[in-house]
Enzyme design. Structure first.
Site, PDB file in Angstrom:
ATOM      1  CE  LYS A  13      -6.241  18.059 -25.472  1.00  0.00           C
ATOM      2  NZ  LYS A  13      -7.289  17.705 -26.465  1.00  0.00           N
ATOM      3  NE  ARG A  85     -11.158  20.796 -21.643  1.00  0.00           N
ATOM      4  CZ  ARG A  85     -10.695  19.557 -21.746  1.00  0.00           C
ATOM      5  NH1 ARG A  85      -9.737  19.138 -20.974  1.00  0.00           N
ATOM      6  NH2 ARG A  85     -11.214  18.744 -22.624  1.00  0.00           N
ATOM      7  NE  ARG A 124     -10.993   9.001 -27.147  1.00  0.00           N
ATOM      8  CZ  ARG A 124     -10.800  10.220 -26.662  1.00  0.00           C
ATOM      9  NH1 ARG A 124      -9.579  10.678 -26.477  1.00  0.00           N
ATOM     10  NH2 ARG A 124     -11.827  10.996 -26.396  1.00  0.00           N
ATOM     11  NE  ARG A 157     -13.166  10.053 -23.213  1.00  0.00           N
ATOM     12  CZ  ARG A 157     -12.291  11.063 -23.266  1.00  0.00           C
ATOM     13  NH1 ARG A 157     -10.991  10.805 -23.231  1.00  0.00           N
ATOM     14  NH2 ARG A 157     -12.693  12.305 -23.350  1.00  0.00           N
ATOM     15  NE  ARG A 168     -15.199  15.658 -25.515  1.00  0.00           N
ATOM     16  CZ  ARG A 168     -14.595  14.551 -25.942  1.00  0.00           C
ATOM     17  NH1 ARG A 168     -15.287  13.566 -26.480  1.00  0.00           N
ATOM     18  NH2 ARG A 168     -13.291  14.428 -25.826  1.00  0.00           N
TER      19      ARG A 168
HETATM   20  P1  AP5 Z   1      -6.238  11.255 -27.984  1.00  0.00           P
HETATM   21  O1  AP5 Z   1      -4.759  11.282 -27.833  1.00  0.00           O
HETATM   22  O2  AP5 Z   1      -7.024  10.424 -27.029  1.00  0.00           O
HETATM   23  O3  AP5 Z   1      -6.809  12.762 -28.067  1.00  0.00           O
HETATM   24  P2  AP5 Z   1      -6.928  13.889 -26.981  1.00  0.00           P
HETATM   25  O4  AP5 Z   1      -6.538  15.165 -27.611  1.00  0.00           O
HETATM   26  O5  AP5 Z   1      -6.213  13.505 -25.713  1.00  0.00           O
HETATM   27  O6  AP5 Z   1      -8.511  13.874 -26.788  1.00  0.00           O
HETATM   28  P3  AP5 Z   1      -9.447  13.851 -25.537  1.00  0.00           P
HETATM   29  O7  AP5 Z   1     -10.826  13.592 -26.076  1.00  0.00           O
HETATM   30  O8  AP5 Z   1      -9.012  12.896 -24.465  1.00  0.00           O
HETATM   31  O9  AP5 Z   1      -9.310  15.267 -25.029  1.00  0.00           O
HETATM   32  P4  AP5 Z   1     -10.373  16.142 -24.456  1.00  0.00           P
HETATM   33  O10 AP5 Z   1      -9.548  17.320 -24.290  1.00  0.00           O
HETATM   34  O11 AP5 Z   1     -11.646  16.395 -25.092  1.00  0.00           O
HETATM   35  O12 AP5 Z   1     -10.916  15.254 -23.257  1.00  0.00           O
HETATM   36  P5  AP5 Z   1     -10.444  15.153 -21.738  1.00  0.00           P
HETATM   37  O13 AP5 Z   1     -10.308  13.742 -21.407  1.00  0.00           O
HETATM   38  O14 AP5 Z   1      -9.349  16.099 -21.461  1.00  0.00           O
HETATM   39  O15 AP5 Z   1      -6.561  10.793 -29.495  1.00  0.00           O
HETATM   40  C1  AP5 Z   1      -7.895  10.601 -29.940  1.00  0.00           C
HETATM   41  C2  AP5 Z   1      -7.961   9.357 -30.857  1.00  0.00           C
HETATM   42  O16 AP5 Z   1      -7.211   9.590 -32.048  1.00  0.00           O
HETATM   43  C3  AP5 Z   1      -7.345   8.086 -30.244  1.00  0.00           C
HETATM   44  O17 AP5 Z   1      -8.108   6.981 -30.641  1.00  0.00           O
HETATM   45  C4  AP5 Z   1      -5.914   8.008 -30.831  1.00  0.00           C
HETATM   46  O18 AP5 Z   1      -5.452   6.686 -30.947  1.00  0.00           O
HETATM   47  C5  AP5 Z   1      -6.133   8.661 -32.199  1.00  0.00           C
HETATM   48  N1  AP5 Z   1      -4.993   9.482 -32.621  1.00  0.00           N
HETATM   49  C6  AP5 Z   1      -4.194  10.273 -31.857  1.00  0.00           C
HETATM   50  N2  AP5 Z   1      -3.268  10.905 -32.629  1.00  0.00           N
HETATM   51  C7  AP5 Z   1      -3.513  10.516 -33.919  1.00  0.00           C
HETATM   52  C8  AP5 Z   1      -2.901  10.812 -35.168  1.00  0.00           C
HETATM   53  N3  AP5 Z   1      -1.860  11.665 -35.246  1.00  0.00           N
HETATM   54  N4  AP5 Z   1      -3.396  10.226 -36.280  1.00  0.00           N
HETATM   55  C9  AP5 Z   1      -4.467   9.379 -36.220  1.00  0.00           C
HETATM   56  N5  AP5 Z   1      -5.069   9.039 -35.053  1.00  0.00           N
HETATM   57  C10 AP5 Z   1      -4.606   9.602 -33.914  1.00  0.00           C
HETATM   58  O19 AP5 Z   1     -11.743  15.778 -21.015  1.00  0.00           O
HETATM   59  C11 AP5 Z   1     -12.976  15.074 -20.919  1.00  0.00           C
HETATM   60  C12 AP5 Z   1     -13.976  15.912 -20.136  1.00  0.00           C
HETATM   61  O20 AP5 Z   1     -13.483  16.138 -18.799  1.00  0.00           O
HETATM   62  C13 AP5 Z   1     -14.255  17.324 -20.679  1.00  0.00           C
HETATM   63  O21 AP5 Z   1     -15.234  17.323 -21.690  1.00  0.00           O
HETATM   64  C14 AP5 Z   1     -14.709  18.051 -19.401  1.00  0.00           C
HETATM   65  O22 AP5 Z   1     -16.025  17.743 -19.064  1.00  0.00           O
HETATM   66  C15 AP5 Z   1     -13.801  17.448 -18.344  1.00  0.00           C
HETATM   67  N6  AP5 Z   1     -12.553  18.221 -18.145  1.00  0.00           N
HETATM   68  C16 AP5 Z   1     -11.277  17.782 -18.362  1.00  0.00           C
HETATM   69  N7  AP5 Z   1     -10.393  18.753 -18.099  1.00  0.00           N
HETATM   70  C17 AP5 Z   1     -11.105  19.827 -17.702  1.00  0.00           C
HETATM   71  C18 AP5 Z   1     -10.758  21.146 -17.328  1.00  0.00           C
HETATM   72  N8  AP5 Z   1      -9.474  21.563 -17.301  1.00  0.00           N
HETATM   73  N9  AP5 Z   1     -11.750  22.013 -17.001  1.00  0.00           N
HETATM   74  C19 AP5 Z   1     -13.037  21.631 -17.011  1.00  0.00           C
HETATM   75  N10 AP5 Z   1     -13.439  20.385 -17.379  1.00  0.00           N
HETATM   76  C20 AP5 Z   1     -12.492  19.484 -17.726  1.00  0.00           C
END
Ligand code: AP5
Length: 210
Positions: A13, A85, A124, A157, A168
């Protein structure tokens, strides 16, 4: 245009949102990035959020909803990455958008199997300084472990460790996946096959938005 990027952790994403936001001049709102910045700067929000994030759990709805209200631009034009979420967050977003006379144009569901997710998250690497995201195999930096953009040493991370990733995924299934039905009922959800390469996924994303 107002978009929601929904999907499991590591589905790509953030990678796609950064690029799309740049190309279409949208504001990329990643609640995960905002929270990580808050943790780094040790703000009151960051101090409250840290323990939940380290455990792979969701930060309480009230904190996230207040955060979104603060960062949402008046006229919209956003990609919401990682928000909403929970159903409660989705309802709060509806209320906020009603107040601002905005609408959600599309919810993009990033669909990728668990094996891809674990592989993506374990490889990552992120830049602690400018937030750029790389992958040791699928999107490596030009120089090993160094950010292409600002030259800072890349880090892994805390929540990308395998046991936290599993947690997660479980949290996603229980608390976030019900949003699929919530938006399907309103006919604004489209599914994106996120298991292909980064370029292919971007191409498919563009065609879904046309
Ligand atoms: P990447 O693009 O970083 O993936 P992502 O979907 O953004 O993953 P995240 O882990 O950042 O999302 P998340 O939703 O768990 O975490 P968030 O930060 O929101 O890609 C991942 C890897 O794959 C990278 O290395 C990239 O290069 C590679 N890649 C990408 N596309 C690819 C492809 N097509 N092919 C191959 N490789 C690829 O949340 C973190 C924490 O914050 C949560 O656990 C929670 O505690 C808190 N939080 C955040 N938002 C909320 C909310 N709304 N409510 C409550 N808690 C929240």
């Amino acid at each position: 245009m107002n978009l929601i990027f929904l999907g499991p952790p590591g589905a790509g994403k953030g990678t796609q949102a950064k690029r799309l936001a740049k190309e279409f001049d949208l504001k990329h709102i990643s609640t995960g990035d905002i929270l990580r910045d808050a943790v780094k700067s040790q703000t009151p929000l960051g101090m409250k959020a840290k323990e939940y994030m380290d455990r792979g759990e969701l930060v309480p709805d009230e904190l996230i909803i207040a955060l979104i209200e603060e960062v949402m631009p008046e006229g919209g034009g956003v990609i919401l990455d990682g928000f909403p979420r929970t159903i409660k967050q989705a309802e709060a977003l509806d209320e906020l958008f009603d107040k601002k006379s905005l609408k959600i144009d599309r919810v993009i569901l990033f669909d990728a199997p668990d094996e891809d997710i674990v592989q993506r998250l374990s490889g990552r690497r992120t830049c602690p300084s400018c937030g750029a995201v790389f992958h040791v195999k699928f999107n490596p930096p030009k120089e090993d472990e160094i950010c292409d953009r600002c030259g800072t040493k890349l880090i892994q991370r805390e929540d990308d460790k395998e046991e936290v990733v599993r947690k997660r995924l479980e949290v996603y299934r229980k608390q976030t996946a019900p949003l699929i039905e919530y938006y399907e009922k309103r006919s604004i959800l489209v599914k994106l096959n996120a298991s292909k390469g980064i370029e292919e996924v971007y191409g498919e994303l563009l065609s879904l938005l046309r």
